[in-house]
Write a protein that holds these residues in place. Sequence first.
Motif, mmCIF file in Angstrom:
data_model
loop_
_atom_site.group_PDB
_atom_site.id
_atom_site.type_symbol
_atom_site.label_atom_id
_atom_site.label_comp_id
_atom_site.label_asym_id
_atom_site.label_seq_id
_atom_site.Cartn_x
_atom_site.Cartn_y
_atom_site.Cartn_z
ATOM 1 N N ARG A 162 10.849 59.021 -26.163
ATOM 2 C CA ARG A 162 11.782 57.913 -26.344
ATOM 3 C C ARG A 162 12.581 58.133 -27.613
ATOM 4 N N HIS A 238 5.524 57.002 -28.594
ATOM 5 C CA HIS A 238 6.385 57.828 -27.744
ATOM 6 C C HIS A 238 7.449 58.566 -28.564
ATOM 7 N N ASP A 245 2.881 57.596 -20.453
ATOM 8 C CA ASP A 245 2.437 56.511 -19.572
ATOM 9 C C ASP A 245 2.312 57.077 -18.164
ATOM 10 N N ASP A 270 -3.100 48.476 -23.514
ATOM 11 C CA ASP A 270 -1.885 49.122 -22.980
ATOM 12 C C ASP A 270 -2.368 50.091 -21.895
ATOM 13 N N HIS A 273 -0.982 53.747 -20.944
ATOM 14 C CA HIS A 273 -0.611 54.555 -22.113
ATOM 15 C C HIS A 273 -1.732 55.498 -22.571
#
Length: 311
Positions: A162, A238, A245, A270, A273
């Motif tokens: 990301r 990320h 994920d 999460d 993840h």
Amino acid sequence: MPPHRFLRNQSLLTVCLLLIGGGLLVPGFPEPVPRCGPRVLPASAPVADEGRVIPGRSLVGRNLPQRFPFPEVNDWVERRLLTDHGAIFVAQGRVIHPPAVIFADAAGCAHWQAQVSTRLEHLGGIPVELQTEAMEALLAARREAAGKNLRITPRGTWAARRSYRDTEKIWSRRVVPGLAFWQRRGRLSAREAARIRGLAPARQVKEILMLEARGLFFSKDFSRSVLSSGSAPGASQHLSLLALDINEHGQEAVRAILARHGWFQTVVSDLPHFTYLGTTQARLPALGLRKTVKGKRVYWTLALLGERQLP
Ligand SMILES: [Zn+2]
């Protein structure tokens, strides 16, 4: 020079020489990345079980990267992020750790990401980019899974890498509906909601965590912390290219395969993840990671209790 400091310096020199030597000798070692520059931190050597104990430092402190900017005691936002999402900072192997708990801005984050050795693969048609060693471990896990008729597939286009802007967008997707929800519930005035909405995403973090301390949660269903299914802008794992994920997270056999290849769950609740920690489960406690079992799953987070600011 006090004896312990002399020993520590000697240890650092040895580790540095080993890292350099290892990089030169290992066949197929990825394109060298700067190892001693100001922005890129090398993986710390696992000292916890090698007897090089430095008095006054916890297991976490001893395994954090050299020169890691540990949050000040009163910086509870950074300390919370480090506790909840900081497992990557003790990741082992030939990985590069982010330079701080939070990237200050998009440019600094992009600059750091550009220096890291990565590998891009298209998995089920979805581009997945990770640090090279993390990708190699993932591919090995997928091969083992395939041999058992199991799959490990990325969960959407944001499954791995990301950008800073992505983390801002994901943050806003939680915060904007959350402010509206709590305003409708009468727990937040229109004026206060508008004030927080008007702040830059990075400046909203402290405000949102303070609201959560009052029970106004910002997860998707407003029942849990916003940090249980995402992170603050600039602080997502990320961004480090060490997180993924996946769709098959509910299968215990898949989680076991990933763990065998260095991939673990490190953000409590999460569910999709996973984080590349580059070592075996048996060694995680020695790195200062605490085991939490919730919903039949195992999570590993940094055990910061009692930690003090590092020199
Ligand atoms: Zn994730």
